[in-house]
Design a protein around this motif. Structure first.
Motif, PDB file in Angstrom:
ATOM      1  N   THR A   1     -52.847   9.690  33.448  1.00 54.95           N
ATOM      2  CA  THR A   1     -52.123   8.762  34.318  1.00 54.95           C
ATOM      3  C   THR A   1     -53.182   7.820  34.883  1.00 54.95           C
ATOM      4  OG1 THR A   1     -52.453  10.104  36.306  1.00 54.95           O
ATOM      5  CG2 THR A   1     -50.495  10.598  34.951  1.00 54.95           C
ATOM      6  N   PRO A   2     -52.791   6.736  35.542  1.00 52.03           N
ATOM      7  CA  PRO A   2     -53.814   5.864  36.150  1.00 52.03           C
ATOM      8  C   PRO A   2     -54.740   6.627  37.106  1.00 52.03           C
ATOM      9  CG  PRO A   2     -51.730   4.712  36.071  1.00 52.03           C
ATOM     10  CD  PRO A   2     -51.446   6.107  35.611  1.00 52.03           C
ATOM     11  N   SER A   3     -54.186   7.558  37.897  1.00 52.94           N
ATOM     12  CA  SER A   3     -55.018   8.307  38.829  1.00 52.94           C
ATOM     13  C   SER A   3     -55.980   9.234  38.088  1.00 52.94           C
ATOM     14  CB  SER A   3     -54.146   9.118  39.795  1.00 52.94           C
ATOM     15  OG  SER A   3     -54.947   9.832  40.714  1.00 52.94           O
ATOM     16  N   ILE A   4     -55.505   9.901  37.046  1.00 53.17           N
ATOM     17  CA  ILE A   4     -56.368  10.800  36.276  1.00 53.17           C
ATOM     18  C   ILE A   4     -57.505  10.016  35.622  1.00 53.17           C
ATOM     19  CG2 ILE A   4     -56.449  12.282  34.226  1.00 53.17           C
ATOM     20  CD1 ILE A   4     -53.560  13.156  34.958  1.00 53.17           C
ATOM     21  N   ALA A   5     -57.187   8.870  35.058  1.00 53.73           N
ATOM     22  CA  ALA A   5     -58.219   8.042  34.426  1.00 53.73           C
ATOM     23  C   ALA A   5     -59.255   7.567  35.441  1.00 53.73           C
ATOM     24  CB  ALA A   5     -57.568   6.849  33.726  1.00 53.73           C
ATOM     25  N   ARG A   6     -58.805   7.159  36.628  1.00 57.55           N
ATOM     26  CA  ARG A   6     -59.743   6.762  37.685  1.00 57.55           C
ATOM     27  C   ARG A   6     -60.601   7.947  38.108  1.00 57.55           C
ATOM     28  NH1 ARG A   6     -55.238   4.025  39.783  1.00 57.55           N
ATOM     29  NH2 ARG A   6     -54.881   5.726  41.268  1.00 57.55           N
ATOM     30  N   GLY A   7     -59.971   9.110  38.215  1.00 55.74           N
ATOM     31  CA  GLY A   7     -60.709  10.306  38.612  1.00 55.74           C
ATOM     32  C   GLY A   7     -61.797  10.674  37.623  1.00 55.74           C
ATOM     33  N   ARG A   8     -61.515  10.538  36.337  1.00 51.28           N
ATOM     34  CA  ARG A   8     -62.531  10.830  35.316  1.00 51.28           C
ATOM     35  C   ARG A   8     -63.732   9.902  35.470  1.00 51.28           C
ATOM     36  NH1 ARG A   8     -59.603  10.041  31.401  1.00 51.28           N
ATOM     37  NH2 ARG A   8     -59.008  12.189  30.893  1.00 51.28           N
ATOM     38  N   GLU A   9     -63.462   8.628  35.713  1.00 51.72           N
ATOM     39  CA  GLU A   9     -64.540   7.657  35.890  1.00 51.72           C
ATOM     40  C   GLU A   9     -65.361   7.980  37.144  1.00 51.72           C
ATOM     41  OE1 GLU A   9     -65.114   2.799  36.367  1.00 51.72           O
ATOM     42  OE2 GLU A   9     -63.135   3.651  35.954  1.00 51.72           O
ATOM     43  N   LEU A  10     -64.690   8.305  38.234  1.00 54.65           N
ATOM     44  CA  LEU A  10     -65.387   8.627  39.479  1.00 54.65           C
ATOM     45  C   LEU A  10     -66.173   9.924  39.363  1.00 54.65           C
ATOM     46  CD1 LEU A  10     -62.482   7.659  41.898  1.00 54.65           C
ATOM     47  CD2 LEU A  10     -64.736   6.551  41.819  1.00 54.65           C
ATOM     48  N   PHE A  11     -65.652  10.874  38.607  1.00 52.61           N
ATOM     49  CA  PHE A  11     -66.333  12.146  38.354  1.00 52.61           C
ATOM     50  C   PHE A  11     -67.716  11.885  37.769  1.00 52.61           C
ATOM     51  CE2 PHE A  11     -67.142  15.923  35.687  1.00 52.61           C
ATOM     52  CZ  PHE A  11     -66.841  16.955  36.557  1.00 52.61           C
ATOM     53  N   GLY A  12     -67.794  10.914  36.875  1.00 55.94           N
ATOM     54  CA  GLY A  12     -69.089  10.542  36.313  1.00 55.94           C
ATOM     55  C   GLY A  12     -69.924   9.724  37.270  1.00 55.94           C
ATOM     56  N   GLN A  13     -69.294   8.826  38.019  1.00 54.39           N
ATOM     57  CA  GLN A  13     -70.040   7.937  38.907  1.00 54.39           C
ATOM     58  C   GLN A  13     -70.774   8.697  40.009  1.00 54.39           C
ATOM     59  OE1 GLN A  13     -67.519   4.827  40.450  1.00 54.39           O
ATOM     60  NE2 GLN A  13     -67.153   3.927  38.427  1.00 54.39           N
ATOM     61  N   VAL A  14     -70.125   9.687  40.604  1.00 55.57           N
ATOM     62  CA  VAL A  14     -70.777  10.396  41.712  1.00 55.57           C
ATOM     63  C   VAL A  14     -71.805  11.416  41.225  1.00 55.57           C
ATOM     64  CG1 VAL A  14     -68.797  10.087  43.238  1.00 55.57           C
ATOM     65  CG2 VAL A  14     -68.992  12.196  41.902  1.00 55.57           C
ATOM     66  N   GLY A  15     -71.790  11.736  39.931  1.00 56.93           N
ATOM     67  CA  GLY A  15     -72.793  12.629  39.366  1.00 56.93           C
ATOM     68  C   GLY A  15     -72.316  14.010  38.997  1.00 56.93           C
ATOM     69  N   CYS A  16     -71.022  14.310  39.157  1.00 58.65           N
ATOM     70  CA  CYS A  16     -70.515  15.642  38.786  1.00 58.65           C
ATOM     71  C   CYS A  16     -70.781  15.949  37.312  1.00 58.65           C
ATOM     72  CB  CYS A  16     -69.015  15.739  39.055  1.00 58.65           C
ATOM     73  SG  CYS A  16     -68.526  15.557  40.776  1.00 58.65           S
ATOM     74  N   SER A  17     -70.682  14.912  36.479  1.00 55.02           N
ATOM     75  CA  SER A  17     -70.812  15.116  35.037  1.00 55.02           C
ATOM     76  C   SER A  17     -72.242  15.410  34.601  1.00 55.02           C
ATOM     77  CB  SER A  17     -70.298  13.886  34.284  1.00 55.02           C
ATOM     78  OG  SER A  17     -71.058  12.736  34.637  1.00 55.02           O
ATOM     79  N   LEU A  18     -73.212  15.278  35.504  1.00 56.20           N
ATOM     80  CA  LEU A  18     -74.596  15.587  35.140  1.00 56.20           C
ATOM     81  C   LEU A  18     -74.801  17.086  34.942  1.00 56.20           C
ATOM     82  CD1 LEU A  18     -76.461  13.116  37.520  1.00 56.20           C
ATOM     83  CD2 LEU A  18     -76.088  12.882  35.049  1.00 56.20           C
ATOM     84  N   CYS A  19     -74.021  17.896  35.615  1.00 56.04           N
ATOM     85  CA  CYS A  19     -74.044  19.342  35.390  1.00 56.04           C
ATOM     86  C   CYS A  19     -72.815  19.795  34.603  1.00 56.04           C
ATOM     87  CB  CYS A  19     -74.109  20.096  36.710  1.00 56.04           C
ATOM     88  SG  CYS A  19     -75.623  19.841  37.643  1.00 56.04           S
TER      89      CYS A  19
END
Length: 452
Positions: free
Chosen positions: A317-335
């Motif tokens: 959904t638009p919110s899920i897609a935004r959340g995925r992008e933010l997940f990477g932006q704040v650094g969660c995806s580094l771990c």
């Protein structure tokens, strides 16, 4: 009637005005992000990997059935296998791993409560086990001399059961250990996609560790593999302490249920009065009509776990897609690395496949708040594997000990200042970045996570 109307209006108008003012206040109140909770619908997990050959599918189905079988002590209770005890945590594998399907994590109703007195067993339910809480294992943190321990303390014994005459074993003194803050807890980790995780090459893990190194360093993120004695990299378990699915299931069958098997032959208590079957209790069965029926259950367990498909995610959904992008932006995806890739596996269904697990499969320092004081291999007492997040949308209990059901609380638990015993959490800067998001942005991240 007409003379009473003004009195009625005098009452109704203030009530209406009050309602409108309350509505306006509610609408103007600041929005606060909240965990949307466990998503409903189909489990999206529990089935086999696509494209299995016929023989592999036969083993998978045999393992799936054995995984759900109830064990009794001697197999004399109808519709049970044998091998329970002498000490145990539950009487079947699927009881621990059932949410949202066999192979998953703790269910809504904890089966460890009912099994305490099943078949006239004389166990008391420990205070840290609740009917609406997670399935839990308990581990000793320290020995009396202060050295680290790490032994699992089985919750229950077979004493008093109708199928264990003459066995008299005492439960551990959990109250004393709790009073001394000497217990660490674990909940079952989901096994969906475990074969894909096992099939990721060590080199792929190391390359991912080296990726984005400068950004990781700037955020205080380190981490290291839990390298095993043979030089390979562990990736299964809360501390990435195992690599082999065979060892994983054989150890769990022995430790959790008490069943001896070809890879774990030692009874959970040495008292011969509580040994009722020849060992190993799980063994080959000569004369069985099919190969899956001939081999020990642990062989079928390994096929089942290795060939479990990964959990499926919800559509964007638009919110899920935004959340995925933010997940990477704040650094969660580094771990919580979104994807790794399997190598040249001997099994076609596992060969050169993307693995959308959201984990780097290495261990990180998580601060004193999460430290369980249990060291396993090269994983220290404050270190944990980045838990794979696939399937978290249908997971009830979160963190290694099931301390919360709320994703926001789980995120905040990643943060912690250092103390005299342990350094600060490696996640501090990332959690700070998450906290700096707007409430709407936080909500998108939570929506994204519950969609996994």
């Amino acid at each position: 009637m007409r003379r009473d109307a003004p009195k009625a209006a005098a009452v109704v108008i203030p009530l209406a005005v009050g309602f409108v003012l309350a509505l306006v206040a509610a609408l103007s109140a600041e929005f606060t992000a909240t965990d949307p909770g466990i998503r409903g619908g189909a489990p999206g997990a529990g089935g086999p990997l696509p494209g299995l050959r016929r023989r592999n599918l036969q083993f998978f189905l045999a393992g799936q059935a054995a995984f759900q079988e109830i064990d009794s002590v001697q197999g004399t209770i109808p519709d049970t296998g044998l091998g329970l005890g002498p000490r145990f945590n539950l009487d079947n594998c699927a009881g621990c791993h059932s949410q949202p399907a066999p192979g998953g994590s703790s269910p809504f109703v904890n089966p460890q409560v009912a099994v305490a007195t099943k078949a006239d067993a004389a166990n008391a339910v420990p205070s840290f086990v609740a009917i609406d809480g997670p399935v839990r294992d308990a581990f000793l943190r320290l020995r009396p001399d202060g050295r680290r321990d790490g032994r699992l303390l089985n919750l229950y014994t077979i004493s008093g059961r109708v199928d264990a005459p003459g066995c008299a074993l005492a439960q551990p003194d959990f109250d004393a250990e709790i009073a001394g803050d000497n217990l660490g807890f674990r909940i079952p980790s989901p096994m969906f996609g475990a074969g894909l995780v096992e099939a990721i090459d060590d080199q792929a893990i190391l390359q991912n560790v080296a990726a984005d190194r400068s950004r990781k360093q700037s955020l205080g993120i380190g981490g290291h593999p839990n390298t095993l004695p043979d030089g390979t990299i562990g990736r299964l378990g809360w501390k990435a302490e195992l690599k082999s699915i065979e060892l994983f299931v054989a150890g769990a069958y022995n430790v959790e249920i008490g069943a001896t098997n070809p890879l774990a032959r030692i009874e959970r208590d040495p008292d011969p009065a509580c040994h009722f079957n020849p060992t190993p209790e799980d063994h080959f069965k000569p004369g069985a009509p099919t190969l899956p029926q001939f081999v020990p259950d642990v062989v079928n367990f390994a096929f089942f776990v290795r060939l479990l498909a990964p959990p499926s995610a919800e559509p964007d959904t638009p919110s899920i897609a935004r959340g995925r992008e933010l997940f990477g932006q704040v650094g969660c995806s580094l771990c919580h690395t979104p994807s790794l890739r399997t190598g040249d596996s001997a099994k076609r269904a596992l060969r050169n496949k993307p693995v959308s697990l959201y984990s780097d499969l290495i261990v990180h320092r998580m601060g004193p708040g999460l430290a369980d004081q249990l060291a396993v291999g090269q994983a220290g007492p404050d270190e944990f594997r980045s838990a794979p997040l696939w399937g978290v949308g249908q997971r009830i209990f979160l963190m290694h000990d099931g301390r919360t059901r709320d994703l926001l609380e789980a995120i905040r638990a990643h943060q912690g200042d250092g103390d005299a015993r342990f350094p600060p959490s490696e996640a501090n800067a990332v959690v700070n970045a998450f906290n700096a998001l707007s409430e709407a942005q936080k909500q998108s991240v939570l929506d994204f996570l519950r969609a996994l």
